[in-house]
Design an enzyme around this catalytic site. Structure first.
Site, PDB file in Angstrom:
ATOM      1  N   GLU A 123       0.848  -1.196   0.000  1.00 43.05           N
ATOM      2  CA  GLU A 123       0.000   0.000   0.000  1.00 43.05           C
ATOM      3  C   GLU A 123       0.881   1.241   0.000  1.00 43.05           C
ATOM      4  O   GLU A 123       2.069   1.158   0.333  1.00 43.05           O
ATOM      5  CB  GLU A 123      -0.905   0.013   1.239  1.00 43.05           C
ATOM      6  N   HIS A 240      -9.984  10.164   3.086  1.00 47.29           N
ATOM      7  CA  HIS A 240      -9.761   9.222   1.984  1.00 47.29           C
ATOM      8  C   HIS A 240     -10.231   9.918   0.712  1.00 47.29           C
ATOM      9  O   HIS A 240     -11.324  10.483   0.679  1.00 47.29           O
ATOM     10  CB  HIS A 240     -10.537   7.922   2.199  1.00 47.29           C
ATOM     11  N   ARG A 286      -2.365   9.776  -0.132  1.00 49.89           N
ATOM     12  CA  ARG A 286      -3.802  10.094   0.036  1.00 49.89           C
ATOM     13  C   ARG A 286      -4.068  11.584   0.239  1.00 49.89           C
ATOM     14  O   ARG A 286      -5.031  12.124  -0.301  1.00 49.89           O
ATOM     15  CB  ARG A 286      -4.346   9.366   1.266  1.00 49.89           C
ATOM     16  N   HIS A 346     -11.780   9.855   7.177  1.00 57.94           N
ATOM     17  CA  HIS A 346     -11.510   8.414   7.224  1.00 57.94           C
ATOM     18  C   HIS A 346     -10.925   7.979   8.559  1.00 57.94           C
ATOM     19  O   HIS A 346     -11.333   6.982   9.131  1.00 57.94           O
ATOM     20  CB  HIS A 346     -10.535   8.103   6.083  1.00 57.94           C
ATOM     21  N   ARG A 381      -0.975   9.052   8.399  1.00 55.10           N
ATOM     22  CA  ARG A 381      -1.014   7.629   8.725  1.00 55.10           C
ATOM     23  C   ARG A 381      -0.675   6.793   7.505  1.00 55.10           C
ATOM     24  O   ARG A 381      -1.231   7.003   6.430  1.00 55.10           O
ATOM     25  CB  ARG A 381      -2.415   7.263   9.207  1.00 55.10           C
TER      26      ARG A 381
END
Ligand SMILES: Cc1cc2nc3c(=O)[nH]c(=O)nc-3n(C[C@H](O)[C@H](O)[C@H](O)COP(=O)(O)OP(=O)(O)OC[C@H]3O[C@@H](n4cnc5c(N)ncnc54)[C@H](O)[C@@H]3O)c2cc1C
Length: 555
Positions: A123, A240, A286, A346, A381
């Site tokens: 990811e 998000h 993101r 998110h 994050r």
């Protein structure tokens, strides 16, 4: 938050009271029970409902020789933009093998290759494919299933679903002694214990657009604030970038995987815009994609941008059956029709400040999971680090709580039952809680969203203060009002923190302060006790519009 009379409230005693049955609360409860503690687990809805159940991507974990803890540590520190606590990160990444082992022992079925190896994905932010998952993108559902079964079978654990915790009970000296809750039958009950663990999850519901389920209203953070605990970095809210935006449909998250397969972001005119925003285009971090999407929505005056899947590798309906199903209900064929998407709240990075074992600043109070701020994530994050944090910190807190010598609870611990406030009953006005809730969520999206500035946040604080007075003075004492008060509290403290952070860093972007300051500082919030001497550190950055009852300072 409400009036109650202790003489008429039944009191239950446990060695440990856990608020929340997601992965953080459940792991801590099971660990404490293993060591002989009697544990109550309170959940305000069904035991399985919470952010955990919706986690898609998986758990980031170093589980083989090819990968290394040093690499996971370096990736996390790099994404955290100078605000990660190095020792905490190191402890959590090194805790992964034991945590995963425990999940396996509980029967969690992670995906394996035909040769029996882990199936791992990579990811954004991870330099190695180290994210393990279950049933493809249903990792959270599988973990929550295994945890609910383990909780139901565990000796010493009693689960109380549909029990809404309102406030912490504490002594005059600030020691936490239990929780006041409302049961599914609408009656108050006190859960008394010298050890209370907050594991109440996130607060995405504070925003109109969110991937979080309805239970995520920030109750634990609000309760901790009312009780006087120190909170940290509440301004850091991760958005998000691609949530489904169809009126009437839930804001389902459309994962990065879709863009990884070649899905393109386009505006209403069919123009791509991500290649101008970042060298990695659609696969940029993101926060970068969220801001670019938001900017393009403003520029085109549209309510969304679009994910165009016409050029993905393979059949989109086969590759993304879930998204295809939802869109088809609304008459869309994802192979042909661009999917409307926009950013949504998110993950709440900030929370109740804890040490490396989940201890908060208040004696008797512990916190783990999304409601806590351990220092793992810093200002941003890395995907799939949060489930890992919940697992490792849940285990650590469960162990440490069991080792702590219990404090004797005298009857006085639960004596403060005089009426604190008369609420609602004589009100001549009808307060429309749904309307107020929606107004708050819309305002937070506009003024404390992907982009912020001082003017918008100042205005937001004024409105929040007004709405808080209205709800406190006039609303009926019931769950919807309490949840709204919690949301208003979190919204207010997050906005104060964001206003105080006069820079842009990680997920916090201020159009009026786009630069990042050279030195990285945390934002701490704690109630200022009456008559308390204010130290130089606390007054070093006075807050415009701040309530005098809070001190904000850097550390
Ligand atoms: C759509 C989505 C996808 C995600 N994907 C990933 C991923 O792939 N990997 C990853 O690492 N993270 C992911 N995350 C984040 C991760 O799922 C959460 O951070 C994590 O599950 C939080 O767990 P928790 O135990 O802190 O809280 P939760 O699982 O949210 O549980 C909160 C619990 O607290 C209870 N509660 C709350 N308030 C009260 C109250 N007043 N009284 C009583 N009980 C209360 C609730 O009933 C619930 O049981 C995702 C999140 C979402 C929303």
């Amino acid at each position: 938050m409400t009036a109650f009379d202790s003489r008429h409230v039944p009191a239950y005693r446990f060695d440990l009271v856990v608020l929340g049955g997601g992965v953080g609360g459940a792991f801590a409860a099971l660990r404490a029970a293993e060591q002989g503690l009697s544990v109550a687990v309170l959940t305000k809805a069904a035991a399985r409902e919470g952010n955990t159940r919706y986690a898609q991507g998986g758990v980031a974990a170093v589980l083989g020789e090819e990968d290394s803890f040093e690499s996971h540590l370096a990736d996390t520190l790099s994404v955290g933009c100078g605000l990660c606590e190095r020792e905490v990160v190191e402890g959590i990444v090194r805790g992964a093998p034991e945590a995963v082992e425990r999940l396996l022992a509980m029967g969690t079925a992670f995906d394996r290759t035909s040769a029996g190896d882990w199936q791992r994905s990579r990811e954004g932010g991870h330099s190695f494919p180290r994210v393990i998952h279950a049933h493809g993108d249903s990792t959270g559902r599988e973990i929550q299933r295994a945890l609910c079964e383990a909780l139901a079978a565990a000796d010493g654990v009693t689960c109380f679903p549909d029990v809404f915790a309102l406030d912490l009970l504490s002594t005059d000296s600030g020691r936490v002694t239990g929780v006041l809750a409302e049961t599914g039958r609408g009656e108050f009950a006190a859960f008394c214990s010298s050890r209370v663990l907050l594991a109440t999850g996130g607060a995405g519901q504070v925003y109109r657009e969110t991937t979080n389920p309805p239970v995520a209203t920030g109750d634990g953070v609000a309760m901790a604030a009312r009780a006087g605990a120190t909170l940290r970095d509440l301004e850091f809210v991760q958005f998000h970038p691609t949530c489904l935006y169809i009126a009437g449909a839930g804001r389902a998250l459309i994962s990065e995987i879709v863009r990884g397969h070649g899905g393109l972001l386009v505006d209403r005119n069919g123009n791509r815009f991500m290649s101008d925003a970042h060298p990695d285009a659609e696969l940029a971090p993101r926060d970068v994609v969220s801001r670019a999407v938001f900017r393009r929505m403003v520029e085109t005056g549209d309510t969304s941008v679009y994910l165009d899947l016409s050029q993905v590798d393979g059949d989109p309906q086969h590759l993304f059956p879930g998204i295809s199903r939802v869109c088809s209900v609304f008459g869309m064929d994802i192979a042909r029709d661009p999917i409307p998407v926009r950013p949504g709240a998110h993950y709440f990075i900030g929370g109740v400040l804890t040490d490396g074992h989940g201890r908060t600043s208040l004696p008797g109070l512990w916190a783990v999971g999304e409601c806590a701020s351990t220092g793992l994530h810093g200002a941003n994050r890395v995907g799939s680090n949060s489930l890992l944090e919940c697992l490792v910190m849940g285990l650590r807190a469960g162990t440490a709580i069991a080792e702590e010598v219990p404090q004797a609870l005298s009857a006085a611990a639960f004596a403060g039952g005089e009426k604190r406030r008369d609420t609602g009953s004589d009100s001549v006005l009808d307060i429309n809680i749904e309307d107020l809730t929606y107004s708050l969520k819309s305002m937070m999206w506009r003024q404390m969203g992907v982009e912020r500035d001082a003017a918008g946040m100042g205005e937001a604080l004024e409105k929040i203060a007004f709405w808080m007075r209205v709800v406190e003075d006039l609303a009926e004492p019931e769950r919807r009002s309490w949840a709204l008060l919690n949301m208003l509290t979190v919204a207010r403290l997050a906005t104060l923190s964001a206003l105080d952070r006069d820079e842009s860093r990680g997920v916090h972007y201020r159009v009026d302060r786009p630069a990042t300051r050279a030195e990285a500082c945390h934002t701490l919030i704690r109630p200022k006790l009456e008559g308390q001497q204010v130290t130089r550190a606390e007054v070093s950055r006075p807050l415009a519009g701040a309530s005098p009852s809070y001190a904000i300072h850097e550390s």
